[in-house]
Scaffold this active site. Structure first.
Site, PDB file in Angstrom:
ATOM      1  N   TYR A  39      22.520   3.914  16.387  1.00 41.12           N
ATOM      2  CA  TYR A  39      21.995   4.581  15.410  1.00 41.12           C
ATOM      3  C   TYR A  39      22.844   5.807  15.103  1.00 41.12           C
ATOM      4  O   TYR A  39      23.167   6.169  14.155  1.00 41.12           O
ATOM      5  CB  TYR A  39      20.573   4.812  15.632  1.00 41.12           C
ATOM      6  CG  TYR A  39      19.920   5.599  14.260  1.00 41.12           C
ATOM      7  CD1 TYR A  39      19.766   7.057  14.157  1.00 41.12           C
ATOM      8  CD2 TYR A  39      19.378   5.058  12.913  1.00 41.12           C
ATOM      9  CE1 TYR A  39      19.138   7.783  13.385  1.00 41.12           C
ATOM     10  CE2 TYR A  39      18.998   5.923  11.916  1.00 41.12           C
ATOM     11  CZ  TYR A  39      19.102   7.248  12.153  1.00 41.12           C
ATOM     12  OH  TYR A  39      18.445   7.805  10.969  1.00 41.12           O
ATOM     13  N   ASP A  40      22.861   6.453  16.227  1.00 38.21           N
ATOM     14  CA  ASP A  40      23.639   7.695  16.363  1.00 38.21           C
ATOM     15  C   ASP A  40      25.141   7.526  16.119  1.00 38.21           C
ATOM     16  O   ASP A  40      25.645   8.267  15.156  1.00 38.21           O
ATOM     17  CB  ASP A  40      23.510   8.352  17.685  1.00 38.21           C
ATOM     18  CG  ASP A  40      22.121   9.193  17.850  1.00 38.21           C
ATOM     19  OD1 ASP A  40      21.595   9.255  16.784  1.00 38.21           O
ATOM     20  OD2 ASP A  40      21.850   9.287  18.939  1.00 38.21           O
ATOM     21  N   LYS A 118      16.310  16.116  28.208  1.00 38.21           N
ATOM     22  CA  LYS A 118      16.026  15.706  26.773  1.00 38.21           C
ATOM     23  C   LYS A 118      15.124  14.438  26.791  1.00 38.21           C
ATOM     24  O   LYS A 118      15.579  13.297  26.857  1.00 38.21           O
ATOM     25  CB  LYS A 118      17.534  15.267  26.003  1.00 38.21           C
ATOM     26  CG  LYS A 118      17.165  15.052  24.542  1.00 38.21           C
ATOM     27  CD  LYS A 118      18.501  14.388  23.866  1.00 38.21           C
ATOM     28  CE  LYS A 118      18.189  14.308  22.333  1.00 38.21           C
ATOM     29  NZ  LYS A 118      17.221  13.607  21.906  1.00 38.21           N
ATOM     30  N   ARG A 139       6.691  16.948  13.616  1.00 34.54           N
ATOM     31  CA  ARG A 139       7.798  17.375  13.103  1.00 34.54           C
ATOM     32  C   ARG A 139       8.054  16.943  11.635  1.00 34.54           C
ATOM     33  O   ARG A 139       8.424  17.586  10.825  1.00 34.54           O
ATOM     34  CB  ARG A 139       8.919  17.134  13.867  1.00 34.54           C
ATOM     35  CG  ARG A 139      10.337  17.688  13.262  1.00 34.54           C
ATOM     36  CD  ARG A 139      11.637  17.358  14.048  1.00 34.54           C
ATOM     37  NE  ARG A 139      12.015  15.975  13.768  1.00 34.54           N
ATOM     38  CZ  ARG A 139      13.063  15.495  14.512  1.00 34.54           C
ATOM     39  NH1 ARG A 139      13.967  16.365  15.168  1.00 34.54           N
ATOM     40  NH2 ARG A 139      13.601  14.404  14.276  1.00 34.54           N
ATOM     41  N   LYS A 324      24.172  12.630  25.320  1.00 29.32           N
ATOM     42  CA  LYS A 324      23.304  11.467  25.545  1.00 29.32           C
ATOM     43  C   LYS A 324      23.946  10.620  26.523  1.00 29.32           C
ATOM     44  O   LYS A 324      25.097  10.048  26.497  1.00 29.32           O
ATOM     45  CB  LYS A 324      23.356  10.796  24.058  1.00 29.32           C
ATOM     46  CG  LYS A 324      22.727  11.499  22.971  1.00 29.32           C
ATOM     47  CD  LYS A 324      21.119  11.692  23.113  1.00 29.32           C
ATOM     48  CE  LYS A 324      20.437  10.459  22.524  1.00 29.32           C
ATOM     49  NZ  LYS A 324      20.508  10.363  21.254  1.00 29.32           N
ATOM     50  N   CYS A 441      -4.710 -26.268  24.785  1.00 23.13           N
ATOM     51  CA  CYS A 441      -3.604 -25.884  25.898  1.00 23.13           C
ATOM     52  C   CYS A 441      -4.076 -24.678  26.663  1.00 23.13           C
ATOM     53  O   CYS A 441      -4.441 -23.674  25.992  1.00 23.13           O
ATOM     54  CB  CYS A 441      -2.301 -25.676  24.988  1.00 23.13           C
ATOM     55  SG  CYS A 441      -1.311 -25.124  26.092  1.00 23.13           S
TER      56      CYS A 441
END
Length: 686
Positions: A39-40, A118, A139, A324, A441
């Site tokens: 995504y980043d 982080k 947020r 990251k 089952c």
């Protein structure tokens, strides 16, 4: 515009659509469809293109967003101090460049930087008035969030009252998270109940804090780390003491800890790039030993006054950056593919490979989802495969090392029969799955019985999941039909934990009463794939007696599709079900116990049946006066209508009661007609 520029414009627009889609799924539905890294990378590519081609920039680009939209189910909160996000670095060179540029602002003088974890959770604001917890919010989009105070109160590490010299007003920011140990316990319980597994602790935490029932949030055992002061108002003698402590960010964290907050568990200061790099590597080496997820390390300028000099962009502060960590990927040999039968009857292929150490644990298996996944990845038994942990938790196969094949690899052949009960396997085209449709089952017995007893099926009150599980474990039942043979075992059932004589008698009475529910309820209770209540009504009305579906000869798909609103896939499911002699024997067992498998003119199944609402899609929302929700939804179905759970452009009517909420608002925004109960009745009368 030349072709090259047109291609770039199209690429930018495509990137925006992808980012919006994945962002909405992540922020609004707590669903991760791609990794954070992927995504980043999309966002980074978009920002790069917009900077290179400013003529294609847009104020509405997702690159301008901080987070997602707020949801309507909670009161909205406007943040007085914006809750921004951080810029990301994916290489050591990027964060070293950040340090050098920051130092350059101060004439090349080396500055002090703080390194923290982080933490991968949900960012929240906590507000305190006169030392007491007053409000907590998400947020949201950085400016407007959601009031989740009651849910945050369930997090034990959030103090209700602050210690020591607390200020008049304080707003702090923290990261709420689900401990990895809790996440694993939760997924184990969900697997036991036949529920879909949660993708990762971050999504689980976000979903928990967005529960409308705080008790549900409390059961998730969330935790929190506080990492910043957003606002503070102080007066009197305390002012000077606090202001002296706030020279650096580290000192502010020390102060927050003294007030009783659980602050970031690691914050160390450094001036040399080499020392920061060493600390980041040290965190990377130990991150899988932690009981909470981190996806990187944060580097912050420690001096608070100097932060004000550097300032912020519309996206993020210039005085901080997040490094990251790349996802850990390891290669191993695929030894075998085995089939696991789930509680919904889906046959899932699972990879068994040579054990590897991945994200802190030993891993030797991973799901392969379905045959399409195996074909798409070109997976063969004996291959060298690349494995990582999605969200650092769930193992997944990324790719095959095709260049390393030596000819000994072999294709996986999907089974024709269920390995649990040896019944025929059905290929479900609608959800790309192999499926066992045998209701007896063993692998799917518990789920089938729970559905059979549910309110809209046979409505057996008191036969909840825990009771079903105990009846199976104590070998009282091995199919739903065995429920009708329990009346002679009431004393034995009374000895089951939390049952007793009175509860056992009520259960037996409810089972006996269910015998007269009729064909529609019974047909729906069988749990035939893709056969819902509406289809059950249509088939019951057509054939009147379940025997007509299998004797003297089997019905054809073409015959069923002649019934309005029954599609080919549903028809195939019915035909396949009654083509299996085991299912016929199963139904005859119910008949032998006196369960009504037909309808006549006196049955409720024949009441209020028409096609007046045929082709119309309804959404029911809010508190109704004349009807219960399930009653009116069933009434809609019996009159030819369709009931949906969410509002879309395809919705014809929203039937709204009091406190209708977000569904009503969405209907008004989309121009969908909204009606009340009286208008609904008038529609039927006309």
């Amino acid at each position: 515009m030349d072709n090259n520029l047109n291609d770039i414009k199209n690429k930018i627009e495509n990137l925006r659509k992808q980012i919006e889609f994945y962002g909405n799924k992540y922020h609004e539905e707590d669903e991760s469809l791609i990794s954070d890294y992927d995504y980043d990378m999309l966002v980074k590519e978009l920002i790069s293109l917009e900077e290179e081609y400013p003529e294609f920039d847009s104020p509405y680009s997702p690159s301008k967003r901080v987070g997602g939209k707020t949801l309507d189910k909670f009161e909205k909160v406007t943040h007085q101090v914006r809750m921004g996000s951080l810029s990301n670095a994916y290489s050591k060179e990027e964060f070293i460049d950040f340090i050098e540029k920051t130092n350059k602002i101060f004439d090349g003088e080396k500055q002090e930087y703080l390194v923290e974890y982080k933490i991968d959770g949900l960012s929240v604001s906590l507000e305190y008035e006169n030392g007491m917890f007053a409000r907590g919010s998400t947020r949201g989009n950085g400016i407007v969030g959601e009031n989740i105070t009651e849910n945050l109160k369930t997090i034990k590490s959030i103090p209700f009252k602050l210690n020591g010299d607390y200020p008049d007003y304080l707003e702090v920011r923290g990261e709420a998270f689900m401990p990895i140990s809790v996440f694993r316990q939760l997924n184990a319980a969900r697997e036991e109940q036949g529920l879909p597994l949660l993708a990762n602790p971050r999504n689980a935490a976000a979903g928990s804090l967005r529960q409308l029932d705080p008790r549900e949030a409390a059961s998730r055992k969330l935790d929190i780390f506080i990492f910043n002061i957003q606002q503070i108002e102080i007066s009197g003698d305390i002012t000077d003491r606090i202001e002296r402590k706030f020279r650096t960010h580290a000192e502010s964290l020390d102060y927050l800890a003294s007030l009783g907050f659980k602050v970031s568990p690691l914050y160390k200061s450094f001036t040399e790039s080499g020392d920061i790099t060493a600390e980041i590597d040290k965190i990377d080496a130990s991150r899988f030993d932690l009981n909470f997820e981190i996806d990187g390390a944060v580097i912050k300028l420690n001096d608070i006054a100097k932060r004000d000099i550097i300032g912020e962009t519309v996206h993020s502060p210039k005085w901080s950056i997040a490094y990251k960590y790349p996802p850990e990927v390891k290669s191993t040999k695929l030894l075998d593919i085995i089939i696991q039968v789930g509680r919904t009857g889906v046959l899932t292929p699972n990879a068994i490979f040579e054990p590897i150490r991945l994200a802190g644990t030993n891993v030797s298996k991973a799901t392969l989802h379905n045959m399409d996944f195996i074909a798409e990845k070109q997976i063969k038994i004996g291959d060298i495969i690349n494995v990582r942990k999605a969200g650092e938790i769930i193992p997944e196969i990324l790719s095959v090392e095709l260049s390393k094949r030596d000819g000994t690899e072999r294709d996986f052949i999907p089974p024709d029969i269920c390995p649990s009960c040896f019944s025929n396997v059905y290929h479900d085209n609608q959800d790309v799955a192999l499926r066992c449709v045998n209701p007896m089952c063993p692998a799917q017995l518990e789920r089938n019985i729970i559905h059979f007893a549910s309110k809209n099926a046979m409505n057996i009150e008191g036969l909840g999941p825990s009771v079903v599980k105990q009846l199976i474990e104590n070998k009282f039942i091995s199919s739903s039909a065995d429920l009708y043979n329990l009346k002679d075992k009431i004393d034995e059932i009374a000895n089951i934990e939390r049952m007793g004589k009175k509860s056992s008698q009520k259960l037996i009475d409810a089972i006996e009463a269910s015998k007269s529910r009729g064909l529609t309820a019974f047909f729906f209770a069988l749990g035939i794939r893709h056969i819902g209540e509406k289809t059950s009504v249509l088939i019951a009305q057509k054939y009147k007696n379940i025997e007509k579906l299998y004797s003297p000869e089997l019905i054809a798909v073409e015959e069923l599709t002649q019934i309005k609103d029954i599609g080919e896939e549903s028809a195939k499911m019915v035909v396949n079900y009654f083509a299996d002699y085991k299912n016929i024997e199963y139904i005859q067992k119910f008949r032998s116990y006196g369960v009504k498998t037909y309808i006549d003119e006196t049955d409720e199944d024949n009441m209020n049946v028409s096609d007046k609402l045929n082709g119309l899609k309804f959404v029911v929302t809010g508190t109704l006066i004349k009807y219960k929700r399930d009653e009116i939804e069933k009434f809609i179905v019996k009159n030819g209508g369709e009931v949906a759970s969410s509002v879309s452009k395809k919705t014809d009517y929203v039937l709204a009661g009091d406190n209708a909420g977000s569904k009503l608002e969405k209907a008004q925004n989309l121009g969908v007609k909204v009606i009340n109960e009286d208008e609904f009745e008038e529609m039927l009368e006309s």
